[in-house]
Design a protein around this motif. Structure first.
Motif, PDB file in Angstrom:
ATOM      1  N   GLU A 122       0.829  -1.207   0.000  1.00  0.00           N
ATOM      2  CA  GLU A 122       0.000   0.000   0.000  1.00  0.00           C
ATOM      3  C   GLU A 122       0.863   1.257   0.000  1.00  0.00           C
ATOM      4  O   GLU A 122       0.589   2.211  -0.738  1.00  0.00           O
ATOM      5  CB  GLU A 122      -0.943  -0.007   1.198  1.00  0.00           C
ATOM      6  CG  GLU A 122      -2.058  -1.021   1.086  1.00  0.00           C
ATOM      7  CD  GLU A 122      -3.086  -0.893   2.187  1.00  0.00           C
ATOM      8  OE1 GLU A 122      -4.207  -1.412   1.996  1.00  0.00           O
ATOM      9  OE2 GLU A 122      -2.783  -0.297   3.233  1.00  0.00           O
ATOM     10  N   VAL A 123       1.903   1.274   0.820  1.00  0.00           N
ATOM     11  CA  VAL A 123       2.810   2.425   0.827  1.00  0.00           C
ATOM     12  C   VAL A 123       3.537   2.526  -0.510  1.00  0.00           C
ATOM     13  O   VAL A 123       3.699   3.618  -1.067  1.00  0.00           O
ATOM     14  CB  VAL A 123       3.805   2.321   1.992  1.00  0.00           C
ATOM     15  CG1 VAL A 123       4.800   3.488   1.951  1.00  0.00           C
ATOM     16  CG2 VAL A 123       3.088   2.297   3.333  1.00  0.00           C
ATOM     17  N   ALA A 224       6.359  14.516  -3.328  1.00  0.00           N
ATOM     18  CA  ALA A 224       5.967  13.109  -3.425  1.00  0.00           C
ATOM     19  C   ALA A 224       5.633  12.544  -2.045  1.00  0.00           C
ATOM     20  O   ALA A 224       4.649  11.817  -1.876  1.00  0.00           O
ATOM     21  CB  ALA A 224       7.081  12.293  -4.074  1.00  0.00           C
ATOM     22  N   LEU A 225       6.448  12.877  -1.038  1.00  0.00           N
ATOM     23  CA  LEU A 225       6.204  12.382   0.313  1.00  0.00           C
ATOM     24  C   LEU A 225       4.914  12.963   0.886  1.00  0.00           C
ATOM     25  O   LEU A 225       4.127  12.256   1.522  1.00  0.00           O
ATOM     26  CB  LEU A 225       7.383  12.744   1.219  1.00  0.00           C
ATOM     27  CG  LEU A 225       8.730  12.113   0.875  1.00  0.00           C
ATOM     28  CD1 LEU A 225       9.811  12.634   1.813  1.00  0.00           C
ATOM     29  CD2 LEU A 225       8.665  10.599   0.923  1.00  0.00           C
ATOM     30  N   LEU A 226       4.703  14.246   0.661  1.00  0.00           N
ATOM     31  CA  LEU A 226       3.504  14.901   1.165  1.00  0.00           C
ATOM     32  C   LEU A 226       2.244  14.280   0.565  1.00  0.00           C
ATOM     33  O   LEU A 226       1.298  13.921   1.281  1.00  0.00           O
ATOM     34  CB  LEU A 226       3.559  16.392   0.843  1.00  0.00           C
ATOM     35  CG  LEU A 226       2.354  17.249   1.237  1.00  0.00           C
ATOM     36  CD1 LEU A 226       2.119  17.184   2.737  1.00  0.00           C
ATOM     37  CD2 LEU A 226       2.552  18.688   0.770  1.00  0.00           C
ATOM     38  N   GLU A 227       2.235  14.115  -0.746  1.00  0.00           N
ATOM     39  CA  GLU A 227       1.060  13.557  -1.408  1.00  0.00           C
ATOM     40  C   GLU A 227       0.881  12.078  -1.083  1.00  0.00           C
ATOM     41  O   GLU A 227      -0.239  11.582  -1.015  1.00  0.00           O
ATOM     42  CB  GLU A 227       1.141  13.776  -2.917  1.00  0.00           C
ATOM     43  CG  GLU A 227       1.055  15.236  -3.324  1.00  0.00           C
ATOM     44  CD  GLU A 227      -0.170  15.934  -2.736  1.00  0.00           C
ATOM     45  OE1 GLU A 227      -1.267  15.324  -2.747  1.00  0.00           O
ATOM     46  OE2 GLU A 227      -0.033  17.070  -2.264  1.00  0.00           O
ATOM     47  N   SER A 228       1.984  11.373  -0.883  1.00  0.00           N
ATOM     48  CA  SER A 228       1.882   9.962  -0.510  1.00  0.00           C
ATOM     49  C   SER A 228       1.224   9.829   0.863  1.00  0.00           C
ATOM     50  O   SER A 228       0.353   8.971   1.065  1.00  0.00           O
ATOM     51  CB  SER A 228       3.270   9.315  -0.499  1.00  0.00           C
ATOM     52  OG  SER A 228       3.187   7.954  -0.140  1.00  0.00           O
ATOM     53  N   ALA A 229       1.642  10.666   1.812  1.00  0.00           N
ATOM     54  CA  ALA A 229       1.029  10.622   3.142  1.00  0.00           C
ATOM     55  C   ALA A 229      -0.462  10.924   3.068  1.00  0.00           C
ATOM     56  O   ALA A 229      -1.267  10.334   3.792  1.00  0.00           O
ATOM     57  CB  ALA A 229       1.734  11.618   4.061  1.00  0.00           C
ATOM     58  N   ARG A 230      -0.843  11.838   2.190  1.00  0.00           N
ATOM     59  CA  ARG A 230      -2.250  12.197   2.051  1.00  0.00           C
ATOM     60  C   ARG A 230      -3.077  11.101   1.381  1.00  0.00           C
ATOM     61  O   ARG A 230      -4.267  10.970   1.663  1.00  0.00           O
ATOM     62  CB  ARG A 230      -2.362  13.480   1.223  1.00  0.00           C
ATOM     63  CG  ARG A 230      -1.993  14.741   1.963  1.00  0.00           C
ATOM     64  CD  ARG A 230      -1.966  15.943   1.047  1.00  0.00           C
ATOM     65  NE  ARG A 230      -1.885  17.190   1.800  1.00  0.00           N
ATOM     66  CZ  ARG A 230      -1.509  18.357   1.286  1.00  0.00           C
ATOM     67  NH1 ARG A 230      -1.170  18.422  -0.003  1.00  0.00           N
ATOM     68  NH2 ARG A 230      -1.463  19.432   2.033  1.00  0.00           N
ATOM     69  N   SER A 231      -2.457  10.331   0.513  1.00  0.00           N
ATOM     70  CA  SER A 231      -3.217   9.379  -0.307  1.00  0.00           C
ATOM     71  C   SER A 231      -3.341   7.992   0.303  1.00  0.00           C
ATOM     72  O   SER A 231      -4.088   7.156  -0.213  1.00  0.00           O
ATOM     73  CB  SER A 231      -2.570   9.267  -1.692  1.00  0.00           C
ATOM     74  OG  SER A 231      -1.283   8.663  -1.599  1.00  0.00           O
ATOM     75  N   LEU A 232      -2.614   7.720   1.387  1.00  0.00           N
ATOM     76  CA  LEU A 232      -2.684   6.391   1.991  1.00  0.00           C
ATOM     77  C   LEU A 232      -4.086   6.122   2.527  1.00  0.00           C
ATOM     78  O   LEU A 232      -4.698   6.997   3.142  1.00  0.00           O
ATOM     79  CB  LEU A 232      -1.662   6.263   3.124  1.00  0.00           C
ATOM     80  CG  LEU A 232      -0.207   6.152   2.699  1.00  0.00           C
ATOM     81  CD1 LEU A 232       0.714   6.349   3.899  1.00  0.00           C
ATOM     82  CD2 LEU A 232       0.056   4.804   2.045  1.00  0.00           C
ATOM     83  N   PRO A 233      -4.614   4.919   2.313  1.00  0.00           N
ATOM     84  CA  PRO A 233      -5.962   4.605   2.811  1.00  0.00           C
ATOM     85  C   PRO A 233      -6.012   4.636   4.331  1.00  0.00           C
ATOM     86  O   PRO A 233      -5.033   4.292   5.002  1.00  0.00           O
ATOM     87  CB  PRO A 233      -6.216   3.195   2.262  1.00  0.00           C
ATOM     88  CG  PRO A 233      -4.864   2.624   2.006  1.00  0.00           C
ATOM     89  CD  PRO A 233      -3.996   3.781   1.604  1.00  0.00           C
ATOM     90  N   GLY A 237      -5.085  -2.497   4.296  1.00  0.00           N
ATOM     91  CA  GLY A 237      -5.506  -3.701   3.607  1.00  0.00           C
ATOM     92  C   GLY A 237      -4.343  -4.624   3.331  1.00  0.00           C
ATOM     93  O   GLY A 237      -4.477  -5.612   2.599  1.00  0.00           O
ATOM     94  N   CYS A 238      -3.171  -4.326   3.915  1.00  0.00           N
ATOM     95  CA  CYS A 238      -1.962  -5.122   3.683  1.00  0.00           C
ATOM     96  C   CYS A 238      -1.803  -6.195   4.763  1.00  0.00           C
ATOM     97  O   CYS A 238      -2.596  -6.268   5.703  1.00  0.00           O
ATOM     98  CB  CYS A 238      -0.734  -4.215   3.669  1.00  0.00           C
ATOM     99  SG  CYS A 238      -0.514  -3.337   5.241  1.00  0.00           S
ATOM    100  N   ARG A 239      -0.731  -6.984   4.628  1.00  0.00           N
ATOM    101  CA  ARG A 239      -0.491  -8.074   5.589  1.00  0.00           C
ATOM    102  C   ARG A 239       0.703  -7.801   6.480  1.00  0.00           C
ATOM    103  O   ARG A 239       1.171  -8.704   7.193  1.00  0.00           O
ATOM    104  CB  ARG A 239      -0.245  -9.375   4.816  1.00  0.00           C
ATOM    105  CG  ARG A 239      -1.405  -9.832   3.967  1.00  0.00           C
ATOM    106  CD  ARG A 239      -1.079 -11.123   3.246  1.00  0.00           C
ATOM    107  NE  ARG A 239       0.051 -10.947   2.337  1.00  0.00           N
ATOM    108  CZ  ARG A 239       0.601 -11.932   1.635  1.00  0.00           C
ATOM    109  NH1 ARG A 239       0.126 -13.159   1.745  1.00  0.00           N
ATOM    110  NH2 ARG A 239       1.610 -11.705   0.830  1.00  0.00           N
TER     111      ARG A 239
END
Length: 244
Positions: A122-123, A224-233, A237-239
């Motif tokens: 997911e990340v 990229a880091l800022l938007e990634s933090a914002r977009s994480l569900p 849903g990971c293991r």
């Protein structure tokens, strides 16, 4: 990263752990508490073989961190993986010779951690999308090989690493990914290709040139880091936690 909002307005926060004191930057992104910790310390003064990984990761665990987005400056083992591009890491080879770094080293029982999926999908998916939107040319899948440092590798070592299936070489992402998994924290990482590795580059490797390349990518990486933090569900849903 400190020049881009909201990072430049964050406050310093110290955490005491069983392995030492860790200083972090604490802030918010869209109402969620976020921490940033420079693994090399302020001013990049801590060499890779002296980083207190267990203290860093233990501090994040004590703070209740659920996901970690790692960054790394790496050397490319492939001619078509050029400096100035990025890679979302999907697997690793641990070539450390300093000894095992683990939280599971007490006499309370043997614990073996699954690494069939070394980085949180997911990340990783979030990083891939946001890095592309931030202007990076991004490669994935990508196999990271961890070398101890602080010296750069020899041409013979690089040829061996390439024959093993590694794509990039760095000094820090492992053991972070291992310790995060042991704590059940999701960990994904984006690597910035700063140089060709020894034997591929026509010029001797220079630390100052590597740092300059990383600095030149700073705004792209911060976005990229800022938007990634914002977009994480919100809901995982990971293991990752189940595989500890």
């Amino acid at each position: 990263m400190g020049q881009l909002e909201p990072f430049c307005s964050w406050k310093t926060h110290s955490v005491e752990t069983d392995y030492g004191t860790v200083e972090l930057q604490r802030g918010e992104i869209d109402g969620s508490t976020v921490f940033f910790t420079p693994r090399h310390g302020r001013g990049h003064t801590v060499p890779p073989h002296r980083i207190n990984y267990k203290a860093l990761m233990s501090a994040l665990g004590k703070l209740g961190v659920e996901r970690i987005i790692g960054t790394a400056a790496v050397g490319s083992l492939l001619v078509d993986l050029s400096p100035g591009t990025a890679a979302v890491l999907t697997d690793f080879i641990d070539f450390s010779r300093q000894g095992v770094v683990t939280f599971f080293d007490s006499p309370d029982g043997v614990v073996h951690t699954d690494f069939s999926e070394p980085f949180c999908p997911e990340v990783s998916d979030s990083l891939l999308v946001t890095a592309q939107k931030s202007g990076f040319e991004v490669t994935t899948p990508c196999v990271y090989l961890r070398s101890d440092g602080p010296r750069y590798e020899t041409p013979a070592e690089i040829a061996m690493f390439r024959s093993w299936g590694a794509d990039v070489v760095g000094m820090t992402t492992v053991p972070e990914a291992i310790l995060a998994r042991e704590m059940g924290i999701c960990y994904g990482a984006i690597a910035i290709i700063t140089n060709y590795a020894a034997g591929i580059s026509p010029m001797p490797l220079s630390h100052s040139e590597v740092m300059a390349m990383m600095a030149s990518m700073g705004d792209h990486l911060s976005r990229a880091l800022l938007e990634s933090a914002r977009s994480l569900p919100v809901n995982k849903g990971c293991r990752c936690e189940r595989n500890r």
